[in-house]
Design an enzyme around this catalytic site. Structure first.
Site, mmCIF file in Angstrom:
data_model
loop_
_atom_site.group_PDB
_atom_site.id
_atom_site.type_symbol
_atom_site.label_atom_id
_atom_site.label_comp_id
_atom_site.label_asym_id
_atom_site.label_seq_id
_atom_site.Cartn_x
_atom_site.Cartn_y
_atom_site.Cartn_z
ATOM 1 N N ARG A 76 -11.125 115.402 53.776
ATOM 2 C CA ARG A 76 -9.679 115.620 53.835
ATOM 3 C C ARG A 76 -8.997 114.418 54.492
ATOM 4 O O ARG A 76 -9.104 114.207 55.687
ATOM 5 C CB ARG A 76 -9.377 116.891 54.634
ATOM 6 C CG ARG A 76 -7.885 117.179 54.799
ATOM 7 C CD ARG A 76 -7.250 117.654 53.512
ATOM 8 N NE ARG A 76 -7.704 118.996 53.157
ATOM 9 C CZ ARG A 76 -7.319 119.627 52.046
ATOM 10 N NH1 ARG A 76 -6.505 119.027 51.182
ATOM 11 N NH2 ARG A 76 -7.784 120.831 51.769
ATOM 12 N N ARG A 110 -14.964 112.946 43.636
ATOM 13 C CA ARG A 110 -14.721 112.876 45.078
ATOM 14 C C ARG A 110 -15.806 113.551 45.907
ATOM 15 O O ARG A 110 -15.807 113.426 47.139
ATOM 16 C CB ARG A 110 -13.357 113.488 45.421
ATOM 17 C CG ARG A 110 -13.247 114.965 45.113
ATOM 18 C CD ARG A 110 -11.834 115.484 45.276
ATOM 19 N NE ARG A 110 -11.782 116.906 45.002
ATOM 20 C CZ ARG A 110 -11.091 117.771 45.724
ATOM 21 N NH1 ARG A 110 -10.401 117.357 46.785
ATOM 22 N NH2 ARG A 110 -11.072 119.052 45.421
ATOM 23 N N HIS A 180 -5.548 109.536 45.470
ATOM 24 C CA HIS A 180 -4.840 110.581 46.215
ATOM 25 C C HIS A 180 -4.619 110.133 47.667
ATOM 26 O O HIS A 180 -5.196 110.670 48.605
ATOM 27 C CB HIS A 180 -5.688 111.850 46.166
ATOM 28 C CG HIS A 180 -5.012 113.115 46.556
ATOM 29 N ND1 HIS A 180 -4.264 113.258 47.705
ATOM 30 C CD2 HIS A 180 -4.996 114.328 45.936
ATOM 31 C CE1 HIS A 180 -3.824 114.507 47.777
ATOM 32 N NE2 HIS A 180 -4.255 115.170 46.726
ATOM 33 N N ASP A 224 5.570 119.208 46.133
ATOM 34 C CA ASP A 224 4.483 118.965 45.175
ATOM 35 C C ASP A 224 5.119 118.581 43.840
ATOM 36 O O ASP A 224 5.540 119.442 43.077
ATOM 37 C CB ASP A 224 3.613 120.214 45.029
ATOM 38 C CG ASP A 224 2.311 119.937 44.278
ATOM 39 O OD1 ASP A 224 2.152 118.816 43.756
ATOM 40 O OD2 ASP A 224 1.463 120.841 44.216
ATOM 41 N N GLU A 280 0.610 109.348 45.535
ATOM 42 C CA GLU A 280 -0.588 109.157 44.741
ATOM 43 C C GLU A 280 -0.298 108.367 43.460
ATOM 44 O O GLU A 280 0.542 108.768 42.660
ATOM 45 C CB GLU A 280 -1.197 110.511 44.385
ATOM 46 C CG GLU A 280 -1.377 111.423 45.599
ATOM 47 C CD GLU A 280 -1.702 112.849 45.212
ATOM 48 O OE1 GLU A 280 -2.437 113.040 44.213
ATOM 49 O OE2 GLU A 280 -1.225 113.786 45.893
#
Length: 306
Positions: A76, A110, A180, A224, A280
């Site tokens: 994270r 990832r 990201h 978002d 991003e």
């Protein structure tokens, strides 16, 4: 897109590295760069850049205080690599979605190990390249065969990521992706993103409705959005600003979980939404890409001083 010195770094084997060292952090292997002009940390799992700071500067990236460095667990913070799909599989275009056999968001790149290809060092710059061969080993979650090559370039002026995807299959390959990137801020309420004014965007919090940005992007809770823009951006925080210059991208994702979602996220302190934001560089939504056999596409971003 390189902002580096004209003199190419020298490719070296591990015994000859001057600034780059192996280290184990938690349960994961990492490459740590301790250069007189900058420092950086890259994990082999996910080809994940977790730390970058030029000499005498504070950390440029945000990393969760509760991040766990465990096999198979995405980290994270930093710069997770979303590939070969971005976001919820169900929200991807049909050409991308038909290849995905998983409900997991953001692909598998990832959370798997990448292979170290090269380390190149000079007095001004360090370049590190890692690769992922997405072959039949991933057939349970994705249909295709592609090579992902990610090159990091670090200098006192900033850091550059270039992710090149090559289709090794005989059939055309549709994919979506994102770098990201998590950025630090002292106060999200005094943070803004410049360069997206008048851009159209998809609001993922409002049933994916199309909207138009009016001026700078401010944060007033959960955000978002997928913007239809790959133009240069500036992130302004109380501590200063960073410029983002993208290549191979016509979409930009801006994200902050806000207080309610932050409380539900894994490895994310409840109040951390106040001190971070994600901007991003992407090929998302209608900006997904299609490669024929042998074709390549590079998605990249240079994060630098303003």
């Amino acid at each position: 897109m390189s902002e580096s010195s004209n003199r190419p770094p020298i490719s070296l084997s591990p015994g000859q590295w001057s600034f780059t060292r192996w280290n184990t952090i938690g349960q994961l292997e990492a490459l740590e760069v301790h250069h007189p002009l900058f420092q950086a940390t890259i994990f082999l799992q996910g080809a994940h850049l977790a730390h970058f700071a030029p000499q005498d500067q504070m950390e440029w990236l945000w990393l969760s205080d509760t991040a766990r460095f465990e096999p198979g667990r995405p980290i994270r913070g930093g710069v997770p690599i979303c590939w070969p799909w971005f976001g919820d599989p169900a929200r991807n275009p049909p050409e991308v979605r038909k290849r995905i056999h998983s409900d997991a968001a953001h692909g598998f790149a990832r959370s798997v190990l990448w292979k170290l290809e090269d380390v190149r060092e000079s007095a001004h710059e360090v370049e590190i390249s890692l690769s992922l061969d997405a072959n039949e080993d991933f057939a349970d979650v994705w249909t295709g065969h592609a090579l992902a090559l990610l090159t990091f370039s670090f200098s006192v002026r900033g850091c550059q990521l270039a992710l090149t995807t090559t289709n090794l299959d005989s059939n055309p390959m549709a994919f979506s992706q994102a770098l990201h990137t998590y950025f630090s801020t002292a106060d999200i309420s005094r943070t803004r993103v410049l360069g997206l004014g008048t851009s159209n965007y998809i609001d993922a919090l409002n049933d994916w409705e199309y909207c138009t940005q009016d001026g700078p992007v401010y944060f007033e809770g959960e955000t978002d959005r997928i913007y239809e823009s790959g133009e240069p951006l500036t992130i302004v925080t109380p501590a200063g600003s960073r410029k983002l210059t993208a290549v191979g991208s016509d979409s930009t994702v801006v994200w902050n979980p806000g207080p309610d979602k932050a409380a539900r996220l894994s490895d994310f302190p409840d109040t951390a939404w106040k001190t971070m934001l994600c901007v991003e560089t992407a090929n998302a939504a209608g900006d997904y890409r299609v490669l024929n056999e042998g074709q390549s596409h590079t998605l990249g971003v240079f994060i630098g001083r303003t």
